[in-house]
Design a protein around this motif. Structure first.
Motif, PDB file in Angstrom:
ATOM      1  N   GLY A 299       0.942  -1.298   0.021  1.00 48.50           N
ATOM      2  CA  GLY A 299      -0.026  -0.027   0.033  1.00 48.50           C
ATOM      3  C   GLY A 299       0.836   1.313  -0.015  1.00 48.50           C
ATOM      4  O   GLY A 299       0.289   2.364   0.113  1.00 48.50           O
ATOM      5  N   ALA A 300       2.170   1.081   0.041  1.00 44.24           N
ATOM      6  CA  ALA A 300       2.921   2.356  -0.047  1.00 44.24           C
ATOM      7  C   ALA A 300       2.837   3.157  -1.531  1.00 44.24           C
ATOM      8  O   ALA A 300       2.470   2.514  -2.473  1.00 44.24           O
ATOM      9  CB  ALA A 300       4.372   1.916   0.159  1.00 44.24           C
ATOM     10  N   GLU A 301       3.622   4.322  -1.550  1.00 47.36           N
ATOM     11  CA  GLU A 301       3.630   4.736  -2.826  1.00 47.36           C
ATOM     12  C   GLU A 301       4.843   4.692  -3.334  1.00 47.36           C
ATOM     13  O   GLU A 301       6.033   4.602  -2.733  1.00 47.36           O
ATOM     14  CB  GLU A 301       3.483   6.460  -2.308  1.00 47.36           C
ATOM     15  N   LEU A 302       4.948   4.495  -4.615  1.00 46.55           N
ATOM     16  CA  LEU A 302       6.218   4.177  -5.443  1.00 46.55           C
ATOM     17  C   LEU A 302       6.411   5.590  -6.195  1.00 46.55           C
ATOM     18  O   LEU A 302       5.762   6.209  -6.787  1.00 46.55           O
ATOM     19  CB  LEU A 302       6.044   3.371  -6.516  1.00 46.55           C
ATOM     20  N   VAL A 303       7.625   6.098  -5.643  1.00 46.19           N
ATOM     21  CA  VAL A 303       8.032   7.456  -6.246  1.00 46.19           C
ATOM     22  C   VAL A 303       8.981   7.200  -7.515  1.00 46.19           C
ATOM     23  O   VAL A 303       8.901   8.315  -8.242  1.00 46.19           O
ATOM     24  CB  VAL A 303       8.711   8.261  -5.146  1.00 46.19           C
TER      25      VAL A 303
END
Length: 191
Positions: free
Chosen positions: A144-148
């Motif tokens: 659920g993390a954001e991929l930068v």
């Protein structure tokens, strides 16, 4: 990164099967000062991204990921190729194909080290067909993390993995992109 291109030309060797051997400085013996230079460049490229964690895969990705993490002052999480006794509890897992080794690995990351509040930068030593990065992207999605974005030291542009990731809208920052190589020459893409 011009310095990396020069180092590849000076110390790299092209082996059969489109394998680029850079063991003298990146994935067998480590040129620590040079890895720190590469890490500094990655940190510069992602300075405005508010990255909270770097994700890589063992083993060769760890050195360059750590080089970037030193400059960014954030932790490195690395996917393990085998669930071991020191990884307990819930894990994220995915299957990754290694181009160099010609084998599939089930890689795992403990859920305690990656969660939905993280902004993740994926780093690896090589990007060929994109299988390793796609596996790590799958782990980021599971968490659920954001991929930068993603970064690698050397991209084999002629194998198309980086272009496919870019087509999906994923930010890919490679320090050197090779458009072609054989046992007599290496041609770099102008980036």
């Amino acid at each position: 990164m011009k310095a990396l291109e020069e180092k590849i030309l000076k110390e790299g060797t092209v082996l059969p099967g489109n394998i680029l051997k850079v063991g003298s400085f990146l994935n067998h013996q480590l040129d620590v000062d040079f890895i720190m230079e590469m890490g500094n460049e990655i940190a510069r490229l992602f300075a405005d991204s508010k990255v909270t964690k770097i994700l890589t895969i063992e083993t060769s990705g760890i050195a360059i990921a750590m080089g970037a993490a030193v400059w960014m002052h954030i932790p490195v999480v690395f996917a393990k190729k085998h669930k071991s006794n020191n990884v307990n509890g819930e894990v994220y897992s995915t299957v990754v194909h290694s181009y160099t080794h010609g084998t599939d690995y089930t890689v795992v990351v403990s859920r305690e080290f990656l969660n939905s509040s993280d902004k993740v930068l994926i780093i690896d030593d090589f990007l060929a067909n994109g299988k390793a990065l796609n596996g790590l992207i799958d782990i980021v999605v599971q968490s659920g993390a954001e991929l930068v974005g993603t970064s690698c030291a050397i991209e084999k542009g002629f194998q198309g993995g980086g272009d496919k990731l870019r087509e999906k809208g994923i930010r890919v920052e490679s320090l050197a992109v090779i458009d072609s190589m054989d046992d007599t020459s290496i041609t770099f893409r102008k980036i």
